[in-house]
Write an enzyme that holds these catalytic residues in place. Structure first.
Site, PDB file in Angstrom:
ATOM      1  N   LEU A 120       0.848  -1.188   0.000  1.00 61.41           N
ATOM      2  CA  LEU A 120       0.000   0.000   0.000  1.00 61.41           C
ATOM      3  C   LEU A 120       0.887   1.242   0.000  1.00 61.41           C
ATOM      4  O   LEU A 120       1.992   1.226   0.541  1.00 61.41           O
ATOM      5  CB  LEU A 120      -0.905   0.026   1.241  1.00 61.41           C
ATOM      6  N   ASP A 121       0.395   2.339  -0.594  1.00 57.59           N
ATOM      7  CA  ASP A 121       1.201   3.552  -0.611  1.00 57.59           C
ATOM      8  C   ASP A 121       1.163   4.246   0.750  1.00 57.59           C
ATOM      9  O   ASP A 121       0.422   3.868   1.653  1.00 57.59           O
ATOM     10  CB  ASP A 121       0.764   4.488  -1.743  1.00 57.59           C
ATOM     11  N   ARG A 122       1.969   5.270   0.876  1.00 51.53           N
ATOM     12  CA  ARG A 122       2.132   5.979   2.146  1.00 51.53           C
ATOM     13  C   ARG A 122       0.815   6.525   2.684  1.00 51.53           C
ATOM     14  O   ARG A 122       0.595   6.588   3.894  1.00 51.53           O
ATOM     15  CB  ARG A 122       3.127   7.129   1.935  1.00 51.53           C
ATOM     16  N   ASP A 123      -0.085   6.931   1.778  1.00 52.94           N
ATOM     17  CA  ASP A 123      -1.326   7.589   2.177  1.00 52.94           C
ATOM     18  C   ASP A 123      -2.507   6.630   2.274  1.00 52.94           C
ATOM     19  O   ASP A 123      -3.658   7.078   2.348  1.00 52.94           O
ATOM     20  CB  ASP A 123      -1.656   8.711   1.186  1.00 52.94           C
ATOM     21  N   THR A 124      -2.234   5.330   2.256  1.00 49.61           N
ATOM     22  CA  THR A 124      -3.291   4.324   2.375  1.00 49.61           C
ATOM     23  C   THR A 124      -3.012   3.445   3.590  1.00 49.61           C
ATOM     24  O   THR A 124      -1.878   3.010   3.800  1.00 49.61           O
ATOM     25  CB  THR A 124      -3.370   3.444   1.116  1.00 49.61           C
TER      26      THR A 124
END
Length: 281
Positions: A120-124
């Site tokens: 998952l990306d940093r903002d998820t």
């Protein structure tokens, strides 16, 4: 020093054996070539650290080389992790951002030496699986296996109704900017605001959820993955739990794979730093 409850996992050979020198090296950090001598079991049997030791489902406690450990054959370990916001899913980040691997090592007390399944990306935020079983990892991630990933998204503005209808229509789907057509297995609002939605996808492509909602005329402001395959998100952000045998077998069954039981769980009761007499200087 004492480190009660510390646990790690070591792969067994296909015949169910391992060398105790590998166990000592993993726990103490000593090079295997410098580990010589024996370890003694609770039954009084003495085991050469360079010999092949058969590990079974019956726990075997061994002492020596400054450590007190219990070995037991098990299924390949799989962890469920509740990824917090702000952490990246790489081993290192050029900008120095904190990584999920660093967090996991801190929680478990050791480097798990395993792969993240479905980054998952940093903002998820949300559920991520982790396992050292490369074949299971590959099957859980591969689009051809159609493993469900369920997300909850908060949007900046309502969706275009026709685009939302097309997302679950096998005859249409939604075409992204790169030309890839996405078909959601489920897409529905979570409340009357028309800004909170749940979506189920099965391919796991790069930023697929965010790109899907952008193609439907909106923008994702918050995103959480609430389920990956058979495993749902749980606990507070940052929580990390080893799945039990039933949960692990369910994931193997999901991708038509025979569970791998050629692993040993190594539970460490004590580590002493002052036991250097077993080193081959």
């Amino acid at each position: 020093m004492s480190d009660d409850g510390y646990r790690t996992f070591i792969p067994l050979r296909p015949n169910g054996t391992l060398r105790l020198s590998a166990v000592v090296s993993r726990i103490t950090g000593r090079p295997r070539r410098r580990v010589r001598g024996t370890m003694t079991g609770d039954d009084g049997r003495v085991h050469d650290v360079d010999g092949a030791l058969t590990v079974t489902s019956e726990p075997l406690r061994l002492k020596g080389h400054g450590i007190d450990v219990t070995l037991q054959r098990c299924l390949a370990p799989i962890w469920s992790i509740h990824k917090p916001l702000g952490l990246v899913c790489t081993t290192q980040d050029p900008s120095g951002a904190p990584t999920l691997f660093d967090h996991i090592a801190m929680v478990l007390g050791t480097d798990p030496d395993a792969n993240l399944v479905g980054r998952l990306d940093r903002d998820t935020s949300g559920v991520i699986l982790m396992t050292p079983d490369g074949q299971l990892d590959q099957r859980l991630r591969h689009p051809s296996r159609h493993v469900e990933r369920v997300y909850e998204a908060t949007l900046a503005r309502p969706l275009d109704p026709d685009a939302a209808a097309a997302a679950t229509d096998p005859a249409r789907g939604v075409v992204l900017k790169d030309g890839h057509r996405v078909l959601a297995h489920d897409l529905r609002p979570l409340d009357d605001s028309d800004l909170r939605w749940t979506v189920t996808l099965t391919e796991g492509r790069y930023h697929e959820v965010r790109r899907l909602f952008a193609a439907m005329g909106s923008h994702v402001e918050q995103l959480q993955r609430v389920r990956y395959g058979t495993v749902a998100v749980e606990g507070e952000p940052g929580a990390c739990r080893l799945l039990d045998d039933a949960e692990r077998r369910a994931l193997y069954a999901l991708v038509s794979l025979e569970p791998s039981d050629t692993w040993a769980t190594v539970t460490v009761a004590t580590i002493r730093d002052d036991d250097d007499d077993t080193l081959d200087e």
